[in-house]
Design an enzyme around this catalytic site. Structure first.
Site: not given
Length: 395
Positions: A76, A141
């Protein structure tokens, strides 16, 4: 079968996936396509939490025996911001001047691309590793980190997975590839203070109770004196005031309430619990002293709320792990990396509960910026470092 030995090609495949947290965007699918030819067994668990978006994650393992090395990271990325401000589109993986542009180029799709290429090269040369390599990759994250690594670790451990060491591919280097390895992280603690007063007219302060006065005194108590002078492995603990708000647009009204938020990055002088106690004590003393409130005898009325999930401080003392990576960096670049605990938090804070963990990736100068980019030469160099590390680790 063609193996994913080219880090630039791997990275381009990942950058072209618009995987802004919490959207998978095809990034885990692209990664799985790289890992399957390496003989990996791949799982893609999705985790949920009330009030948070569902997040897809990836766990893959090559090999069955020990020693077991984990590579951890995230596909991500943060939003690109104004895409018109980019010289090259943020999800196009365009190359110009020997650099690849794109969101996630260094944070941290580049690290993943390089480790995949390094492992592919290692398998070409050495065959199946004398042990196992696993990939623990999350899509959460850059967000709240609720449905990501913390749950993926629990899920894998419940299935019997055990690790001997972990390497996180975050962009650790400051200026030059090979200048820094992260061997620990400061802790992080966030809080919010709310003070209650009585609203009134600024021309009649005796009829009101301005909470801003008490807030200033309480914030002073948090800022001074210093919490500590630092330790052998960590810089001094640092508290920053991040927001101050009275919710009052009028210049002639004393507000009824004032709030402030803060974050502390702390060293191994403190635990989460002892630091919380110290902050409480400072605020209680300042409230009782009642400074900056002429005519008031009662203590300042306040509430303290702890925010988010505190992150404890940690330091990895695995000499073999640290020495193996440092030697691999020096062999490829000629540089002796600084062993550091600076910077923000990462998912290493979750991994350290399962095995020793260190962090090493690309240079982080453009992470989260417009025109995030990475030199193609750095991709090749990092791949060679990772490959040397794998050779040394499994020798």
């Amino acid at each position: 079968m063609t193996l994913p030995t080219d880090p630039a090609q791997n990275l381009a495949s990942l950058i072209r996936c618009r995987s802004v947290t919490p959207v998978e965007g095809g990034a885990l699918t692209a990664l799985e396509a790289m890992l399957r030819p390496l003989g990996a067994r791949v799982d893609r668990p999705v985790f949920s939490e009330e009030g948070e978006a569902d997040v897809e994650n990836l766990y893959a393992r090559i090999g069955k025996d020990g020693p077991h090395l984990m590579f951890a990271g995230h596909t991500d990325v943060v939003p690109p911001g104004d895409e018109d401000a980019w010289t090259h589109p943020p999800f196009a993986a365009e190359i110009a001047g020997g650099e690849m542009f794109g969101r996630g180029a260094v944070d941290m799709k580049g690290g993943i691309a390089c480790f995949v290429a390094a492992l592919a090269r290692h398998l070409e040369v050495s065959g199946t590793p004398k042990g196992s390599v696993s990939f623990l990759i999350t899509g959460d994250e850059e967000g709240p980190s609720v449905n990501g690594s913390v749950k993926l670790l629990e899920w894998a451990a419940a299935r019997g997975e055990r690790w001997d060491a972990a390497l996180v591919g975050e962009p650790t280097n400051v200026e030059t590839l090979g200048d820094m390895v992260k061997i620990g992280r400061r802790g992080s603690l966030s809080g919010r203070i709310t003070l209650f007063g009585r609203q009134g007219h600024v021309a009649y302060p005796h009829l009101a109770d301005n909470p801003s006065r008490g807030l200033v005194a309480l914030l002073e108590a948090l800022m001074e004196p210093a919490f500590d002078q630092g330790t052998a492995d960590f810089p001094p603990t640092n508290l920053e005031i991040t927001t101050i708000d009275v919710g009052n647009p009028s210049v002639n009204v004393i507000p009824a309430r004032a709030t402030a938020a803060f974050n502390v990055r702390f060293n191994d002088t403190w635990s989460v619990e002892t630091l919380q106690a110290e902050i409480h004590n400072r605020l209680d003393r300042a409230a009782a002293e009642n400074r900056l409130r002429p005519g008031r005898t009662e203590p300042v009325s306040f509430e303290l709320e702890w925010r988010d999930r505190p992150s404890p401080v940690f330091l990895t003392r695995d000499d073999k792990l640290v020495a193996t990576l440092a030697a691999s960096i020096e062999a490829v670049t000629g540089r002796k990396p600084q062993l550091s605990t600076t910077g923000g938090t990462s998912d290493a804070r979750f991994i350290k509960d399962y095995c020793p963990v260190i962090e090493f990736g690309l240079v982080g100068q453009t992470m989260h910026m417009v025109d995030e980019k990475v030199p193609l030469s750095d991709l090749e160099t990092l791949t060679r470092i990772y490959q040397r590390f794998l050779e040394n680790w499994f020798s």
